[in-house]
Design an enzyme around this catalytic site. Sequence first.
Site, PDB file in Angstrom:
ATOM      1  N   TYR A 116      -2.186  -1.854  10.594  1.00 15.62           N
ATOM      2  CA  TYR A 116      -2.269  -2.157   9.156  1.00 15.62           C
ATOM      3  C   TYR A 116      -1.046  -1.601   8.413  1.00 15.62           C
ATOM      4  CZ  TYR A 116      -4.075  -1.673   4.332  1.00 15.62           C
ATOM      5  OH  TYR A 116      -4.234  -1.708   2.971  1.00 15.62           O
ATOM      6  N   SER A 149       0.852  -1.197   0.000  1.00 17.56           N
ATOM      7  CA  SER A 149       0.000   0.000   0.000  1.00 17.56           C
ATOM      8  C   SER A 149       0.882   1.239   0.000  1.00 17.56           C
ATOM      9  CB  SER A 149      -0.862   0.006   1.267  1.00 17.56           C
ATOM     10  OG  SER A 149      -1.494   1.252   1.443  1.00 17.56           O
TER      11      SER A 149
HETATM   12  P1  NAD Z   1     -11.508  -6.120  -0.497  1.00 21.87           P
HETATM   13  O1  NAD Z   1     -12.277  -6.062   0.769  1.00 21.87           O
HETATM   14  O2  NAD Z   1     -12.268  -6.206  -1.758  1.00 21.87           O
HETATM   15  O3  NAD Z   1     -10.491  -7.345  -0.460  1.00 21.87           O
HETATM   16  C1  NAD Z   1      -9.877  -7.792   0.710  1.00 21.87           C
HETATM   17  C2  NAD Z   1     -10.164  -9.278   0.819  1.00 21.87           C
HETATM   18  O4  NAD Z   1      -9.395  -9.814   1.892  1.00 21.87           O
HETATM   19  C3  NAD Z   1     -11.603  -9.633   1.142  1.00 21.87           C
HETATM   20  O5  NAD Z   1     -12.382  -9.766  -0.026  1.00 21.87           O
HETATM   21  C4  NAD Z   1     -11.459 -10.966   1.862  1.00 21.87           C
HETATM   22  O6  NAD Z   1     -11.760 -12.031   0.996  1.00 21.87           O
HETATM   23  C5  NAD Z   1      -9.988 -11.057   2.186  1.00 21.87           C
HETATM   24  N1  NAD Z   1      -9.769 -11.421   3.581  1.00 21.87           N
HETATM   25  C6  NAD Z   1      -9.732 -10.610   4.670  1.00 21.87           C
HETATM   26  N2  NAD Z   1      -9.512 -11.352   5.773  1.00 21.87           N
HETATM   27  C7  NAD Z   1      -9.377 -12.638   5.366  1.00 21.87           C
HETATM   28  C8  NAD Z   1      -9.121 -13.877   6.024  1.00 21.87           C
HETATM   29  N3  NAD Z   1      -8.940 -13.938   7.354  1.00 21.87           N
HETATM   30  N4  NAD Z   1      -9.070 -15.009   5.287  1.00 21.87           N
HETATM   31  C9  NAD Z   1      -9.255 -14.975   3.936  1.00 21.87           C
HETATM   32  N5  NAD Z   1      -9.480 -13.819   3.257  1.00 21.87           N
HETATM   33  C10 NAD Z   1      -9.545 -12.694   3.976  1.00 21.87           C
HETATM   34  O7  NAD Z   1     -10.548  -4.853  -0.485  1.00 21.87           O
HETATM   35  P2  NAD Z   1      -9.334  -4.377  -1.433  1.00 21.87           P
HETATM   36  O8  NAD Z   1      -9.186  -2.945  -1.157  1.00 21.87           O
HETATM   37  O9  NAD Z   1      -9.516  -4.848  -2.815  1.00 21.87           O
HETATM   38  O10 NAD Z   1      -8.085  -5.094  -0.789  1.00 21.87           O
HETATM   39  C11 NAD Z   1      -7.151  -5.837  -1.535  1.00 21.87           C
HETATM   40  C12 NAD Z   1      -5.745  -5.450  -1.148  1.00 21.87           C
HETATM   41  O11 NAD Z   1      -5.501  -4.105  -1.519  1.00 21.87           O
HETATM   42  C13 NAD Z   1      -5.433  -5.541   0.341  1.00 21.87           C
HETATM   43  O12 NAD Z   1      -4.148  -6.093   0.510  1.00 21.87           O
HETATM   44  C14 NAD Z   1      -5.411  -4.094   0.778  1.00 21.87           C
HETATM   45  O13 NAD Z   1      -4.587  -3.884   1.902  1.00 21.87           O
HETATM   46  C15 NAD Z   1      -4.827  -3.468  -0.472  1.00 21.87           C
HETATM   47  N6  NAD Z   1      -5.001  -2.022  -0.537  1.00 21.87           N
HETATM   48  C16 NAD Z   1      -6.246  -1.498  -0.645  1.00 21.87           C
HETATM   49  C17 NAD Z   1      -6.383  -0.122  -0.700  1.00 21.87           C
HETATM   50  C18 NAD Z   1      -7.731   0.515  -0.806  1.00 21.87           C
HETATM   51  O14 NAD Z   1      -7.832   1.748  -0.654  1.00 21.87           O
HETATM   52  N7  NAD Z   1      -8.789  -0.224  -1.075  1.00 21.87           N
HETATM   53  C19 NAD Z   1      -5.249   0.703  -0.623  1.00 21.87           C
HETATM   54  C20 NAD Z   1      -4.005   0.114  -0.517  1.00 21.87           C
HETATM   55  C21 NAD Z   1      -3.885  -1.259  -0.474  1.00 21.87           C
END
Ligand code: NAD
Length: 301
Positions: free
Chosen positions: A206, A193
């Site tokens: 986080y 991130s």
């Molecule tokens: P999202 O909620 O769509 O995806 C996150 C997924 O993590 C969930 O769908 C879930 O299936 C999975 N998850 C969480 N806990 C779990 C567990 N215990 N066991 C199995 N699966 C589990 O959200 P996203 O934003 O697409 O996140 C994807 C990645 O992007 C993450 O690593 C997040 O840190 C990163 N990210 C997101 C953002 C943002 O602003 N959305 C910014 C920077 C990084």
Amino acid sequence: MTNRNTSLTTMTDPRSQYPQPPFDKQPQDKPGFTDKMDPRPDHGEESYVGSGRLQGRKALITGGDSGIGRAAAIAYAREGAAVTINYLGEEETDAQTLKQLIEGEGGTLNLMPGDLRDKGFCRALVKEAEQVMGGLDILVINAAKQVMQESIQDISDEQFDDTVKTNIYAMFYMSQEAMKRMPAGASIINVTSVLGYEPVPGLLDYSMTKFAIRGFTQGLAKQAAEKGIRVNGIAPGPFWTPLQPSGGQDQESIKEFGKQTPFGRPGQPVECAPAFVLLASQEASYMTGETIGITGGMITS
Ligand code: NAD
Ligand code: MG
């Protein structure tokens, strides 16, 4: 939804290409669901066009049901890869929506729900995905836990444990298992991130894990080189996914989500898809230990 993009190749002003704040408050329970988001996130359903760049590859994506992982799954499938996704059992509706889309287009999507906080499950997932697909060429470690708390005093033991287990331990166990199985030419992609470069106060635990993911990516890349396996990262800025309104941010921040970026809006999951494809493909043959920032202009250095 307004601003839904149907072309990734037409020259367009990136500031207005996708929805801009203000957004409505939209609280929902963890882990968060795509259908409850307004506007609906864009995962490339109508815009991503494949060109055979991953023909015959076998990919496992954690958190592939929604958000950034779903965009990667759609792109990989359209580039010719067989895909397996992992997600939590309660996210079955999101997983089924994706399965219908990908299989309706003639692709392959295997569903393997389960909790990545469980070490045994992490190892079994990699083994089973390899068995079901007949190999493992691409591993995307994307699932994450993110819960906003204003003060270190508000972070419970349980939250700290869950965040570290989901974001770091699972990456370690899955990588260890995958490294035994992946062939030369394979690719591991870890999702870190912009907060893995500069933490924000309300996401202390986080942000710490996102720093660790960058370090692990760089270190494992050096080790994996001797097997011809590449290890890279993707560092998103603020993206419009269920993670955020389900407790990743407070609802006041949701109203202005993405406004802090130079482009003034959040990213849509599809905007990560080309980088996932590049890092998985042979076109990135000399890229390893690298992290690609996709941030609307926020600095990742
Ligand atoms: P999202 O909620 O769509 O995806 C996150 C997924 O993590 C969930 O769908 C879930 O299936 C999975 N998850 C969480 N806990 C779990 C567990 N215990 N066991 C199995 N699966 C589990 O959200 P996203 O934003 O697409 O996140 C994807 C990645 O992007 C993450 O690593 C997040 O840190 C990163 N990210 C997101 C953002 C943002 O602003 N959305 C910014 C920077 C990084
Ligand atoms: Mg989800």
